[in-house]
Design a protein around this motif. Sequence first.
Motif, mmCIF file in Angstrom:
data_model
loop_
_atom_site.group_PDB
_atom_site.id
_atom_site.type_symbol
_atom_site.label_atom_id
_atom_site.label_comp_id
_atom_site.label_asym_id
_atom_site.label_seq_id
_atom_site.Cartn_x
_atom_site.Cartn_y
_atom_site.Cartn_z
ATOM 1 N N TYR A 59 0.837 -1.208 0.000
ATOM 2 C CA TYR A 59 0.000 0.000 0.000
ATOM 3 C C TYR A 59 0.869 1.254 0.000
ATOM 4 O O TYR A 59 0.641 2.191 -0.760
ATOM 5 C CB TYR A 59 -0.928 -0.001 1.217
ATOM 6 C CG TYR A 59 -1.780 1.241 1.327
ATOM 7 C CD1 TYR A 59 -3.012 1.315 0.687
ATOM 8 C CD2 TYR A 59 -1.362 2.346 2.059
ATOM 9 C CE1 TYR A 59 -3.800 2.448 0.773
ATOM 10 C CE2 TYR A 59 -2.138 3.489 2.147
ATOM 11 C CZ TYR A 59 -3.360 3.541 1.505
ATOM 12 O OH TYR A 59 -4.129 4.672 1.589
ATOM 13 N N ILE A 61 3.987 1.604 -0.975
ATOM 14 C CA ILE A 61 4.693 1.731 -2.251
ATOM 15 C C ILE A 61 3.741 2.275 -3.316
ATOM 16 O O ILE A 61 4.085 3.190 -4.067
ATOM 17 C CB ILE A 61 5.297 0.377 -2.682
ATOM 18 C CG1 ILE A 61 6.466 0.010 -1.752
ATOM 19 C CG2 ILE A 61 5.741 0.409 -4.133
ATOM 20 C CD1 ILE A 61 6.949 -1.419 -1.874
ATOM 21 N N MET A 62 2.526 1.731 -3.334
ATOM 22 C CA MET A 62 1.529 2.165 -4.312
ATOM 23 C C MET A 62 1.208 3.651 -4.115
ATOM 24 O O MET A 62 1.162 4.420 -5.069
ATOM 25 C CB MET A 62 0.260 1.324 -4.160
ATOM 26 C CG MET A 62 -0.855 1.673 -5.114
ATOM 27 S SD MET A 62 -2.354 0.724 -4.786
ATOM 28 C CE MET A 62 -2.902 1.487 -3.257
ATOM 29 N N LYS A 63 1.035 4.060 -2.874
ATOM 30 C CA LYS A 63 0.712 5.452 -2.553
ATOM 31 C C LYS A 63 1.867 6.374 -2.965
ATOM 32 O O LYS A 63 1.645 7.440 -3.526
ATOM 33 C CB LYS A 63 0.406 5.585 -1.068
ATOM 34 C CG LYS A 63 -0.132 6.942 -0.675
ATOM 35 C CD LYS A 63 -0.695 6.901 0.722
ATOM 36 C CE LYS A 63 -1.159 8.238 1.201
ATOM 37 N NZ LYS A 63 -2.497 8.577 0.770
ATOM 38 N N GLU A 64 3.088 5.935 -2.698
ATOM 39 C CA GLU A 64 4.272 6.718 -3.052
ATOM 40 C C GLU A 64 4.379 6.877 -4.573
ATOM 41 O O GLU A 64 4.680 7.962 -5.066
ATOM 42 C CB GLU A 64 5.519 6.000 -2.511
ATOM 43 C CG GLU A 64 6.684 6.910 -2.266
ATOM 44 C CD GLU A 64 7.785 6.170 -1.534
ATOM 45 O OE1 GLU A 64 8.743 5.744 -2.206
ATOM 46 O OE2 GLU A 64 7.681 6.014 -0.300
ATOM 47 N N GLU A 65 4.102 5.789 -5.305
ATOM 48 C CA GLU A 65 4.162 5.843 -6.770
ATOM 49 C C GLU A 65 3.115 6.801 -7.323
ATOM 50 O O GLU A 65 3.378 7.561 -8.254
ATOM 51 C CB GLU A 65 3.978 4.451 -7.369
ATOM 52 C CG GLU A 65 5.186 3.560 -7.190
ATOM 53 C CD GLU A 65 4.951 2.113 -7.600
ATOM 54 O OE1 GLU A 65 3.786 1.733 -7.895
ATOM 55 O OE2 GLU A 65 5.934 1.355 -7.620
ATOM 56 N N LYS A 66 1.916 6.808 -6.728
ATOM 57 C CA LYS A 66 0.862 7.725 -7.169
ATOM 58 C C LYS A 66 1.273 9.169 -6.924
ATOM 59 O O LYS A 66 1.034 10.036 -7.756
ATOM 60 C CB LYS A 66 -0.455 7.420 -6.436
ATOM 61 C CG LYS A 66 -1.196 6.233 -6.973
ATOM 62 C CD LYS A 66 -2.505 6.036 -6.239
ATOM 63 C CE LYS A 66 -3.238 4.804 -6.726
ATOM 64 N NZ LYS A 66 -4.472 4.568 -5.958
ATOM 65 N N GLU A 67 1.888 9.423 -5.766
ATOM 66 C CA GLU A 67 2.338 10.781 -5.444
ATOM 67 C C GLU A 67 3.444 11.214 -6.401
ATOM 68 O O GLU A 67 3.466 12.355 -6.852
ATOM 69 C CB GLU A 67 2.812 10.858 -3.994
ATOM 70 C CG GLU A 67 1.683 10.800 -2.993
ATOM 71 C CD GLU A 67 2.155 10.673 -1.544
ATOM 72 O OE1 GLU A 67 3.369 10.640 -1.287
ATOM 73 O OE2 GLU A 67 1.276 10.606 -0.660
ATOM 74 N N ASP A 68 4.377 10.298 -6.699
ATOM 75 C CA ASP A 68 5.455 10.615 -7.637
ATOM 76 C C ASP A 68 4.892 10.929 -9.020
ATOM 77 O O ASP A 68 5.340 11.854 -9.700
ATOM 78 C CB ASP A 68 6.450 9.456 -7.745
ATOM 79 C CG ASP A 68 7.306 9.307 -6.494
ATOM 80 O OD1 ASP A 68 7.307 10.231 -5.656
ATOM 81 O OD2 ASP A 68 7.969 8.255 -6.357
ATOM 82 N N GLU A 69 3.872 10.145 -9.419
ATOM 83 C CA GLU A 69 3.245 10.348 -10.723
ATOM 84 C C GLU A 69 2.548 11.703 -10.766
ATOM 85 O O GLU A 69 2.645 12.437 -11.737
ATOM 86 C CB GLU A 69 2.229 9.219 -10.967
ATOM 87 C CG GLU A 69 1.724 9.133 -12.369
ATOM 88 C CD GLU A 69 0.809 7.936 -12.545
ATOM 89 O OE1 GLU A 69 -0.388 8.151 -12.822
ATOM 90 O OE2 GLU A 69 1.291 6.801 -12.387
ATOM 91 N N ASP A 71 3.315 14.325 -8.958
ATOM 92 C CA ASP A 71 4.366 15.349 -8.967
ATOM 93 C C ASP A 71 4.940 15.513 -10.368
ATOM 94 O O ASP A 71 5.249 16.625 -10.793
ATOM 95 C CB ASP A 71 5.499 14.984 -7.996
ATOM 96 C CG ASP A 71 5.087 15.128 -6.547
ATOM 97 O OD1 ASP A 71 4.025 15.733 -6.274
ATOM 98 O OD2 ASP A 71 5.822 14.620 -5.674
#
Length: 189
Positions: A59, A61-69, A71
Amino acid sequence: MTEISESDLKTKLFSILDKEDLSTFTKKQARIKLEEEFGLEKNGLKKRKREINGYLDAYLIMKEEKEDEADANEPDERPRKKARKEEEPEKEKKTPTFETKTRSGKEAPKKLKDLQSDLMTVQEFHSEAKEIKISLHGNELLGRPRSFNSSNLGWYLGGKIQIPIGKKLVWCQAGINITIPGSKEWNES
């Protein structure tokens, strides 16, 4: 009661995490909240702790990837570079809260876990490893070789100790885990 499926467990956990402040919410709190949501008794999901922790990590990692996307999709609002860079004030360096000086004086090598994954067997460790004694402001801590719940091998030293602060003697709780990277991979014999 019927067994909770992996899918139901993961879905419910993600739903809980969406509503929580992840900077303060712990893995244990997540498990307890899941037990409440499924109407289970205390520690009803303790056997599935690793599974739950894996979903938690997924979860995050998924949340971090969404935030990076998100940004990456935002326009760059940084000011354009000036012809000459102005001098920036030097940032104050923080003093580390601990330091380590190794027996050899060398820094630990990279990928230590891989380097030590076949260093010895569990049986060799238990028969050859010695107790560790640490003197800390006149307090003696003793740790015997052990296997941790994580399957790592090492030593644990701890207990109530007294530390002088100014002219006062303060009771403190010491806890020192010394684990051997790679020991989880060692064969039994």
